[in-house]
Design an enzyme around this catalytic site. Sequence first.
Site, short mmCIF file in Angstrom:
data_model
loop_
_atom_site.label_atom_id
_atom_site.label_comp_id
_atom_site.label_asym_id
_atom_site.label_seq_id
_atom_site.Cartn_x
_atom_site.Cartn_y
_atom_site.Cartn_z
N ASP A 1 0.82 -1.22 0.00
CA ASP A 1 0.00 0.00 0.00
C ASP A 1 0.85 1.26 0.00
O ASP A 1 1.45 1.62 1.01
CB ASP A 1 -0.93 -0.01 1.22
CG ASP A 1 -1.98 1.08 1.14
OD1 ASP A 1 -2.09 1.73 0.08
OD2 ASP A 1 -2.69 1.29 2.14
N ASP B 1 -1.80 5.32 -6.03
CA ASP B 1 -2.04 4.50 -4.84
C ASP B 1 -2.23 3.03 -5.20
O ASP B 1 -3.27 2.65 -5.74
CB ASP B 1 -3.29 5.03 -4.12
CG ASP B 1 -3.61 4.23 -2.87
OD1 ASP B 1 -2.74 3.46 -2.41
OD2 ASP B 1 -4.73 4.36 -2.37
#
Length: 402
Positions: free
Chosen positions: A92, A275
Amino acid sequence: MHSFFTLLRAILLVTVTSVSASSFFSVPLTKFAPPNSYLVGLPDADRARAAVLKSFTCGGPKTVLASNLAYVQYTTSVGVGSPPTYYNLVVDTGSSNTFVGTGTPYVKTSTSIFTHEKVNITYDTGYFRGLEYLDRVTLAPGLVITNQSIGDALSYADFGGVDGIIGVGPVGLTEGSLSTNVNELVPTVMDNALSQGLITKEILGISFAPATSYNDTNGALTYGGIDSSLYTGEITYIPVTTTFPASAFWGINVTHATYGSATTVIPKSIAGIVDTGTSLIILADDFFESYMNAIPGAKLNKTAGLMYIPETSVSKIQPLNFTIGGTVFTLDAAAQLIPIGENAAWGLPTNEQYGVVTHMGLHSGAGLDFVIGQKFMEKYYAVFDTDNNRVGLAYTKHTFTT
Ligand SMILES: *[C@@H]1O[C@H](CO)[C@@H](O)[C@H](O)[C@H]1NC(C)=O
Ligand SMILES: *[C@@H]1O[C@H](CO)[C@@H](O)[C@H](O)[C@H]1NC(C)=O
Ligand SMILES: *[C@@H]1O[C@H](CO)[C@@H](O)[C@H](O)[C@H]1NC(C)=O
Ligand SMILES: *[C@@H]1O[C@H](CO)[C@@H](O)[C@H](O)[C@H]1NC(C)=O
């Protein structure tokens, strides 16, 4: 399950207009069984494997494999403790704390030191609460971080099939995560790898690719640099944006976007984020509507949070082009569609075509008006360069594969 471990917590919650963004990063997905990793003999997997083998013979940056799990998230195997227990952690770039325990419980060893702190993080979907430890973290053979702050998740939601997160976002996103000192920053695995001399550059190279199976180990993470075998042409570097709140993340500006030759999707320079923890490609509502309206019959399925595309329009899909750092990054028709064979995993009707681009639930102007998520990065190599405060993007051998 979902898609988006993006940590908009600290940031968007303080910007009134953005609070509702959280609801829509969530795509309802069916829960999946714990992953059992396997390699498939496809070119992307082969390239990733070759990069891994090479990285262990020449020192310097280290490449490890990553798996496209259930089509919506990438995981990588991270060891914690001594001897290490290996955990499948979501990769992440949209959050920065690392934690384990949501699947395989945290196995404490002699290297596990309780810090007497509590940790508490809410993601766009899901959360975890637990206790903070310092421990030894093995990212790769020869890349063993000591004294890494990690969370032991004791209560949590929405982490089905994974053991936690490896947070490789900017360290600022860790502020407020620990109970004792809310202003304390928690050095990330990248920060510690650098400060302990395990890597010489705080750079993370990420190679993702479209999955050909439910748990496809076709990705590669290069800690400490980039791997030139995993992209083609030149890398375009874009400075991290100064526009808040995108600036708190791996935020960049897209200067323009078009669909086909006639439709402007993004008319001017606008800030958003890159992201890996978001599955889809998300656009502010006004940009998204320009795009959707240019595809005859396309409409948003609000339940699914995804755009339905009638069969008659599928074959006529035009390129969606983003101009970023002066380079055009194009998504061809295949790159804009969820492969129909994946519909069940996404909780979608199995006979309908859906797109990977969806809406944010907010009009543009919030300082975070797009999210370039996993589906974009399955087509382009990405570089997260802390040393130079910039993001790099490059074409790959699979940018145009269907
Ligand atoms: C370990 O890390 C903590 C915080 O992350 C720091 O306070 C402490 O000084 C470090 N200890 C060593 C031996 O590096
Ligand atoms: C979009 O990108 C593709 C591939 O680079 C290119 O062929 C096409 O001309 C571009 N379209 C527009 C409108 O710029
Ligand atoms: C980036 O986008 C924001 C709007 O989101 C804009 O205000 C800012 O000027 C842009 N920055 C650059 C360098 O173009
Ligand atoms: C919208 O998506 C949901 C699944 O999220 C599905 O059950 C429903 O059939 C879809 N609606 C239409 C009109 O296709």
